[in-house]
Design an enzyme around this catalytic site. Structure first.
Site, short mmCIF file in Angstrom:
data_model
loop_
_atom_site.label_atom_id
_atom_site.label_comp_id
_atom_site.label_asym_id
_atom_site.label_seq_id
_atom_site.Cartn_x
_atom_site.Cartn_y
_atom_site.Cartn_z
N GLU A 156 0.02 2.31 11.25
CA GLU A 156 -0.25 1.36 11.59
C GLU A 156 0.12 0.97 13.13
OE1 GLU A 156 -0.51 1.05 8.99
OE2 GLU A 156 -2.84 1.45 8.21
N ASP A 203 8.08 -1.84 9.99
CA ASP A 203 6.96 -0.63 10.05
C ASP A 203 6.42 0.24 9.53
OD1 ASP A 203 7.30 -1.37 13.22
OD2 ASP A 203 8.95 -0.97 13.33
N LEU A 260 -5.54 7.13 -1.03
CA LEU A 260 -6.35 5.87 -0.24
C LEU A 260 -8.01 6.02 0.20
CD1 LEU A 260 -5.07 4.66 2.56
CD2 LEU A 260 -7.56 4.92 2.28
N HIS A 268 -5.20 -5.64 10.43
CA HIS A 268 -6.09 -4.19 9.59
C HIS A 268 -7.10 -4.81 9.98
CE1 HIS A 268 -7.50 -1.50 7.53
NE2 HIS A 268 -6.41 -0.84 7.86
N GLU A 309 -0.23 3.75 15.85
CA GLU A 309 -1.64 3.11 15.50
C GLU A 309 -1.50 2.20 17.29
OE1 GLU A 309 -5.94 1.13 14.39
OE2 GLU A 309 -4.08 2.09 13.40
N MET A 317 0.96 -1.29 -0.32
CA MET A 317 -0.18 -0.12 -0.03
C MET A 317 0.89 1.45 -0.28
SD MET A 317 -1.11 0.13 4.03
CE MET A 317 -2.64 1.86 4.01
N ARG A 346 0.97 1.15 -3.54
CA ARG A 346 -0.47 1.63 -4.49
C ARG A 346 -1.21 3.16 -4.26
NH1 ARG A 346 -4.75 2.52 -6.26
NH2 ARG A 346 -6.67 1.69 -6.97
N TYR A 347 -0.73 3.63 -3.12
CA TYR A 347 -1.30 5.09 -2.56
C TYR A 347 -0.19 6.02 -2.50
CZ TYR A 347 -5.07 1.93 -1.20
OH TYR A 347 -6.05 0.57 -1.77
N LEU A 353 -10.80 -1.00 -1.12
CA LEU A 353 -9.79 -0.28 -0.06
C LEU A 353 -11.35 -0.40 1.04
CD1 LEU A 353 -7.69 -1.19 2.34
CD2 LEU A 353 -6.80 1.06 1.20
#
Length: 429
Positions: free
Chosen positions: A344, A341, A78, A264, A348, A62, A151-152, A84
């Site tokens: 998230e 890493d 995103l 996730h 998070e 991602m 992807r983003y 997603l």
């Protein structure tokens, strides 16, 4: 894979103790600096007398913004991705609205973890080291050239594909490329989305040249490593990181430490469609616990829910808060669906869950992420090597659509990548 096969793999390939190999720092005063996506190489010369190389190894993930200035574009891409975060017919309106509102908050979060995500640094390092090992163990497909497609965030899929063409792959030169997902467990929202994007840019940059032709002459030949949730090298790397963290507890408390595997989450609309991700994450967790001989109590929980719709639970934050309030304050958080890493884990889990939900209790810890773990990188090389030798375009699982799939894009992507392995079912109306 049988226990005997798994044991044989560990004996042959894994060091007695995994260590973190030093990585040249890509950190600057303002966070992560960009490094080149791939070394400029001479044009591809394919199919020489006894070699099948060069081979492009393309890591799919991602991605994440390398600086706070990139957060807005990252979130825009995103929230525009219906694979997603499905927002229905209002995706084009709600996506930009949500991303604009969230940008200042997310920028602050990235500022608190060093000014950007380390996922590009780790992805490029992991891919480069994998290719070095492949050059040794698979000389017939060498040289192996590392590429990363996010992807983003940069390097985006189209940037990677343009780099492939510049390096002599495709465009009449032929050549082989392996799309290697860095999501060990398959989901249509992650690996599926990345493959949809790769398929789109393949069609735009290497279009069909003759009506009815399946592939233009001299185009890149693609194959896909689409999942690897229980590979013994992956399982060993996770297990050793957990053992290292368990060693930090007093001996009399160690067996009662609860292992909380965190992955996730997914919207329940995706889960109910038949997405295989929850089952494959659970398979990874169970394999790790088998390796640990079920030494500790454990649970699987889910993080990173976005928006008001129903998501797969229980949530990691709620789980930690509930256990701590009940007096269970020895917990190890294990990021089980991430290979390095990123926001998230660093924000998070480390800042929100461990310090806020766990009230900073010292018994709540987190197992290290895989990052530069040598056991893990050896596993990546072994997975790629087995794939190159198999002659398969993808796993049999990838050719089967989800029970409730209605995506024409997914259908066409599977037709392309799975080829003869695809078990194509008509779209549900």
């Amino acid at each position: 894979m049988s226990m005997r096969t798994s044991a044989a793999y560990l004996t042959r390939h894994l060091p007695l103790r995994s260590t973190l190999r030093p990585v040249p720092s890509l950190l600057g005063p303002h966070g992560l600096q960009r490094s080149s996506m791939a070394t400029v190489a001479p044009p591809v010369t394919q199919n020489s007398v006894d070699k099948k190389g060069p081979t492009a190894i393309v890591f799919l993930n991602m991605g994440g913004p390398s600086s706070t200035a990139e957060v807005g574009d990252f979130l825009s891409r995103l929230f525009a991705d219906g694979d997603l975060i499905p927002l229905g017919r209002l995706q084009s309106y709600l996506g930009p609205l949500i991303s604009r509102r969230r940008t200042p908050k997310i920028q602050q979060q990235y500022a608190e973890i060093g000014g950007g995500s380390p996922i590009r640094k780790w992805s490029e390092y992991q891919c480069t080291e994998t290719c070095k090992i492949l050059d040794k163990i698979s000389p017939e497909t060498a040289p192996h050239r590392p590429y990363v497609a996010f992807r983003y965030a940069d390097p985006l899929t189209e940037q990677m594909y343009e780099q492939l063409l510049k390096d002599g792959f495709g465009g009449g030169n032929g050549g082989r490329a392996v799309a290697f997902t860095q999501y060990p467990q398959y989901s249509c929202s992650t690996t599926g989305s990345s493959l949809n994007e790769l398929w789109k840019w393949r069609n735009r940059l290497e279009n069909k040249r003759v009506p009815g032709e399946s592939s233009p002459n001299g185009a890149i030949t693609w194959s896909v490593i689409d999942r690897w949730p229980t590979h013994p090298g992956l399982i060993e790397a996770f297990a050793r990181n957990i053992e290292d963290k368990l060693a930090e507890y007093p001996e009399e408390r160690k067996k009662d430490v609860v292992l909380l595997f965190s992955a996730h989450s997914l919207p329940m609309s995706v889960v109910n469609r038949g997405d295989p991700y929850p089952a494959e994450v659970a398979a990874t967790v169970y394999a790790v616990m088998q390796r640990l001989k079920f030494s500790n109590p454990y649970r699987l929980c889910w993080q990173s829910q976005v928006g008001p719709s129903a998501w797969l639970g229980a949530q990691t934050s709620d789980t930690v808060r509930s256990y701590v309030e009940r007096g269970q304050t020895d917990l190890i958080l294990v990021p089980i669906a991430f290979t390095s890493d990123h926001i998230e884990t660093l924000y998070e889990l480390d800042k929100e869950v461990m310090h806020e939900d766990a009230k900073g209790h010292p018994g709540v810890k987190r197992a290290e992420s895989l990052n530069g773990n040598e056991t893990f990188i050896q596993a990546l090389a072994d997975i790629a090597h087995a794939h190159l030798q198999s002659g398969q375009s993808c796993s049999p699982q990838m050719g089967l659509r989800c029970q409730g799939c209605k995506s024409e894009r997914c259908l066409e992507q599977k037709k392309f990548f799975a080829g003869e392995q695809a078990q194509i079912l008509p779209t549900v109306r």
